[in-house]
Enzyme design. Structure first.
Site, PDB file in Angstrom:
ATOM      1  N   ILE A 274       0.828  -1.206   0.000  1.00  0.00           N
ATOM      2  CA  ILE A 274       0.000   0.000   0.000  1.00  0.00           C
ATOM      3  C   ILE A 274       0.862   1.256   0.000  1.00  0.00           C
ATOM      4  O   ILE A 274       1.776   1.399   0.803  1.00  0.00           O
ATOM      5  CB  ILE A 274      -0.924   0.021   1.237  1.00  0.00           C
ATOM      6  CG1 ILE A 274      -1.773  -1.262   1.307  1.00  0.00           C
ATOM      7  CG2 ILE A 274      -1.804   1.268   1.235  1.00  0.00           C
ATOM      8  CD1 ILE A 274      -2.799  -1.423   0.221  1.00  0.00           C
ATOM      9  N   GLY A 275       0.544   2.164  -0.906  1.00  0.00           N
ATOM     10  CA  GLY A 275       1.229   3.444  -0.952  1.00  0.00           C
ATOM     11  C   GLY A 275       0.272   4.578  -0.611  1.00  0.00           C
ATOM     12  O   GLY A 275       0.236   5.110   0.496  1.00  0.00           O
ATOM     13  N   ARG A 276      -0.576   4.903  -1.597  1.00  0.00           N
ATOM     14  CA  ARG A 276      -1.434   6.087  -1.506  1.00  0.00           C
ATOM     15  C   ARG A 276      -2.285   6.143  -0.230  1.00  0.00           C
ATOM     16  O   ARG A 276      -2.420   7.191   0.378  1.00  0.00           O
ATOM     17  CB  ARG A 276      -2.353   6.111  -2.723  1.00  0.00           C
ATOM     18  CG  ARG A 276      -3.141   7.395  -2.877  1.00  0.00           C
ATOM     19  CD  ARG A 276      -4.180   7.288  -3.990  1.00  0.00           C
ATOM     20  NE  ARG A 276      -3.724   6.628  -5.167  1.00  0.00           N
ATOM     21  CZ  ARG A 276      -3.323   7.250  -6.287  1.00  0.00           C
ATOM     22  NH1 ARG A 276      -3.350   8.547  -6.368  1.00  0.00           N
ATOM     23  NH2 ARG A 276      -2.940   6.543  -7.334  1.00  0.00           N
ATOM     24  N   TYR A 316      -2.890  13.381 -15.161  1.00  0.00           N
ATOM     25  CA  TYR A 316      -4.095  12.536 -15.075  1.00  0.00           C
ATOM     26  C   TYR A 316      -5.382  13.348 -14.987  1.00  0.00           C
ATOM     27  O   TYR A 316      -6.450  12.766 -14.816  1.00  0.00           O
ATOM     28  CB  TYR A 316      -4.069  11.647 -13.827  1.00  0.00           C
ATOM     29  CG  TYR A 316      -2.767  10.963 -13.511  1.00  0.00           C
ATOM     30  CD1 TYR A 316      -2.296   9.913 -14.301  1.00  0.00           C
ATOM     31  CD2 TYR A 316      -2.019  11.338 -12.404  1.00  0.00           C
ATOM     32  CE1 TYR A 316      -1.108   9.272 -13.983  1.00  0.00           C
ATOM     33  CE2 TYR A 316      -0.831  10.698 -12.091  1.00  0.00           C
ATOM     34  CZ  TYR A 316      -0.384   9.674 -12.889  1.00  0.00           C
ATOM     35  OH  TYR A 316       0.783   9.043 -12.579  1.00  0.00           O
ATOM     36  N   CYS A 342       6.535  26.955 -18.328  1.00  0.00           N
ATOM     37  CA  CYS A 342       6.168  27.363 -19.690  1.00  0.00           C
ATOM     38  C   CYS A 342       5.489  26.242 -20.458  1.00  0.00           C
ATOM     39  O   CYS A 342       6.060  25.695 -21.410  1.00  0.00           O
ATOM     40  CB  CYS A 342       7.407  27.853 -20.412  1.00  0.00           C
ATOM     41  SG  CYS A 342       8.092  29.248 -19.541  1.00  0.00           S
ATOM     42  N   GLU A 343       4.333  25.865 -20.024  1.00  0.00           N
ATOM     43  CA  GLU A 343       3.514  24.846 -20.685  1.00  0.00           C
ATOM     44  C   GLU A 343       2.066  25.208 -20.401  1.00  0.00           C
ATOM     45  O   GLU A 343       1.724  25.491 -19.240  1.00  0.00           O
ATOM     46  CB  GLU A 343       3.724  23.455 -20.056  1.00  0.00           C
ATOM     47  CG  GLU A 343       5.113  22.919 -20.104  1.00  0.00           C
ATOM     48  CD  GLU A 343       5.379  22.009 -21.296  1.00  0.00           C
ATOM     49  OE1 GLU A 343       4.414  21.635 -22.008  1.00  0.00           O
ATOM     50  OE2 GLU A 343       6.546  21.692 -21.515  1.00  0.00           O
TER      51      GLU A 343
HETATM   52  N1  LLP Z   1       2.395  -2.381  -5.970  1.00  0.00           N
HETATM   53  C1  LLP Z   1       2.797  -2.169  -7.224  1.00  0.00           C
HETATM   54  C2  LLP Z   1       3.416  -3.247  -7.981  1.00  0.00           C
HETATM   55  C3  LLP Z   1       2.596  -0.909  -7.810  1.00  0.00           C
HETATM   56  O1  LLP Z   1       2.981  -0.707  -9.069  1.00  0.00           O
HETATM   57  C4  LLP Z   1       1.987   0.133  -7.067  1.00  0.00           C
HETATM   58  C5  LLP Z   1       1.754   1.452  -7.658  1.00  0.00           C
HETATM   59  C6  LLP Z   1       1.622  -0.131  -5.738  1.00  0.00           C
HETATM   60  C7  LLP Z   1       1.835  -1.409  -5.224  1.00  0.00           C
HETATM   61  C8  LLP Z   1       1.012   0.903  -4.825  1.00  0.00           C
HETATM   62  O2  LLP Z   1      -0.217   1.341  -5.233  1.00  0.00           O
HETATM   63  P1  LLP Z   1      -1.083   2.331  -4.303  1.00  0.00           P
HETATM   64  O3  LLP Z   1      -1.439   1.608  -3.017  1.00  0.00           O
HETATM   65  O4  LLP Z   1      -0.259   3.527  -4.011  1.00  0.00           O
HETATM   66  O5  LLP Z   1      -2.245   2.643  -5.136  1.00  0.00           O
HETATM   67  N2  LLP Z   1       1.389   8.042 -10.147  1.00  0.00           N
HETATM   68  C9  LLP Z   1       0.033   7.552 -10.056  1.00  0.00           C
HETATM   69  C10 LLP Z   1      -0.039   6.223  -9.319  1.00  0.00           C
HETATM   70  C11 LLP Z   1       0.866   5.158  -9.910  1.00  0.00           C
HETATM   71  C12 LLP Z   1       0.813   3.860  -9.143  1.00  0.00           C
HETATM   72  C13 LLP Z   1       1.940   2.986  -9.536  1.00  0.00           C
HETATM   73  N3  LLP Z   1       1.996   1.732  -8.872  1.00  0.00           N
HETATM   74  C14 LLP Z   1      -0.823   8.631  -9.405  1.00  0.00           C
HETATM   75  O6  LLP Z   1      -0.311   9.710  -9.105  1.00  0.00           O
HETATM   76  O7  LLP Z   1      -2.023   8.438  -9.226  1.00  0.00           O
END
Ligand code: LLP
Length: 415
Positions: A274-276, A316, A342-343
């Site tokens: 988990i990231g976000r 996005y 500048c975009e």
């Molecule tokens: N595991 C893998 C293999 C992943 O590729 C990712 C995210 C995660 C876990 C974590 O996902 P999360 O829990 O954070 O949803 N830049 C984009 C999001 C790209 C996500 C990439 N992979 C944004 O700003 O929405």
């Protein structure tokens, strides 16, 4: 749930007025709440405490050392996708036996570093990667523990750039081919199969895509177990969505409840990447209004943060709430909030109803803890913003604002 709230008309992070940080550190600046970070981590941990589970924080979301260390101290492992992330994770104190390594383009040197560190497992994304890993492990006398990243072909109903579990995605191994590739893996001397992995996308806002993909994964798992494979880990990836605009999203406990029965039946240890959900709403980007400007019918607020600081709106079309640091009852107007880059695609918000603000006023761009600083760049030779972490009534700069010297570090002259 987060710790950015108004008190007496001033926006605070925990007990620190954001205006104080802006005055002392300058803008643009990212601010993270330590309490929100640990709180989110524990919500997840508690939700999945009913079965053996490991939460691997997805470092790509926010790779600041203090964030990683904080979560590692709470017990988190790490989900990494590069040699750089491995290095960051180890340096921040994540135990190697809690590190899982995904990504479709692992290089041999990165594999060596991960094998030498003794990570928990590689999430292998193709047959050719599997064969390279076998060879690399053999050369240094190691055995690589692996899961295959299986692509279950489900639609996570999110932005196409962050949907990863559809058949046409570049990620993972098509579920129909998975059994054959597991058998191939079993025949390789330097590979040990320990798990199955999926990651179907990010910012997913319902449990159904997970239920669909897990029932497919479960079938594969049964087939593997019937063939005598000892699968100990099921890694369900990340992707739990967060509210960016007061939308309803499932809580960790809703996921645990919906997925619990199927996960329990597998008898495996559960890994979450988990990231976000942990960092997204634990951070804001603070910016100062520089100018007001009108062209034709359009009103612009030019601020000192730009797409190089936060690219999500440009890339996005993402929505980030904008809150004035000082609450105001000025009448609302419809404005584009844009940066100095500048975009034409450089904007933080388009056609946004926002109370009238004047040059010098400060804004917090909300939900900017995940994929925000981590995706920042130096475009237009803009030094990257400082990062600050708040703990109660204290704060610290956890990454300095870049200097002009930083911009040219590593450049060489050739006359
Ligand atoms: N595991 C893998 C293999 C992943 O590729 C990712 C995210 C995660 C876990 C974590 O996902 P999360 O829990 O954070 O949803 N830049 C984009 C999001 C790209 C996500 C990439 N992979 C944004 O700003 O929405």
């Amino acid at each position: 749930m987060h710790d950015f709230k108004y008190s007496d008309g001033e926006l605070f992070c925990e007990n620190v007025a954001l205006a104080r940080i802006a005055a002392e550190v300058g803008t643009p600046v990212y601010v993270y709440s330590r309490h929100t970070l640990t709180d989110h981590y524990h919500l997840l941990e508690d939700a999945f405490s009913g079965f053996p589970s490991l939460i691997c924080y997805s470092i790509k979301a926010n790779s600041n050392r203090s964030v990683i260390t904080l979560l590692a101290n709470e017990g988190a492992g790490a989900d990494i996708v590069s040699g750089g992330e491995l290095w960051r994770a180890l340096r921040a104190g994540v135990p190697p036996e809690k590190i899982v390594y995904a990504g479709i383009g692992k290089k041999a040197g990165e594999m060596v570093s991960a094998l030498e560190a003794g990570i928990l497992m590689f999430n292998v994304e193709s047959l050719t990667e599997l064969e390279t890993l076998n060879q690399v492990a053999g050369e240094i006398g190691k055995v690589a523990d692996i899961a295959l990243r299986v692509n279950p072909d489900v639609d996570p109903d999110t932005h196409p750039y962050i949907a990863t579990g559809l058949k046409e995605a570049k990620f993972g191994i098509n579920i129909e081919q998975a059994l054959a590739i597991y058998e191939r893996a079993d025949s390789l001397p330097n590979i040990r199969i320990v798990g199955v992995h999926q990651h179907i996308g990010s910012q997913i806002t319902s449990v159904e895509p997970f239920q669909d993909s897990l029932s497919k994964l479960k079938e594969l798992l049964s087939a593997l177990q019937d063939r005598g494979f000892d699968i100990r880990f099921i890694n369900i990836g990340g992707g739990f969505g967060i509210p960016y605009h007061q939308e309803e999203v499932p809580r960790p406990s809703d996921y645990a409840e919906a997925l619990g029965p199927i996960l329990k039946e597998t008898g495996c240890q559960v890994i979450l990447e988990i990231g976000r959900m942990i960092v997204g709403n634990a951070g804001v980007l603070m910016t100062e209004v520089l100018y007001r400007k009108q062209t034709g019918d359009k009103g612009f607020l030019v601020v000192d943060a730009a797409m190089n600081d936060l690219i999500r709106p440009s890339l996005y079309g993402s929505f980030h709430e904008l809150l004035p640091l000082t609450r105001t009852d000025a009448r609302e107007e419809i404005m584009d909030v844009v940066g100095p880059v500048c975009e034409s695609g450089d904007f933080l918000a388009r056609d946004r109803a926002i109370p009238r603000l004047e040059p010098g006023d400060l804004l917090a761009v909300m939900s900017a803890g995940a994929y925000s600083f981590a995706m920042s760049s130096n475009y237009n030779s803009r030094p990257r913003a400082a990062e600050v972490m708040v703990d109660g009534s204290e704060y610290r700069v956890v990454r300095d604002r870049e200097s002009y010297e930083d911009l040219v570090r590593g450049e060489h002259e050739w006359e």
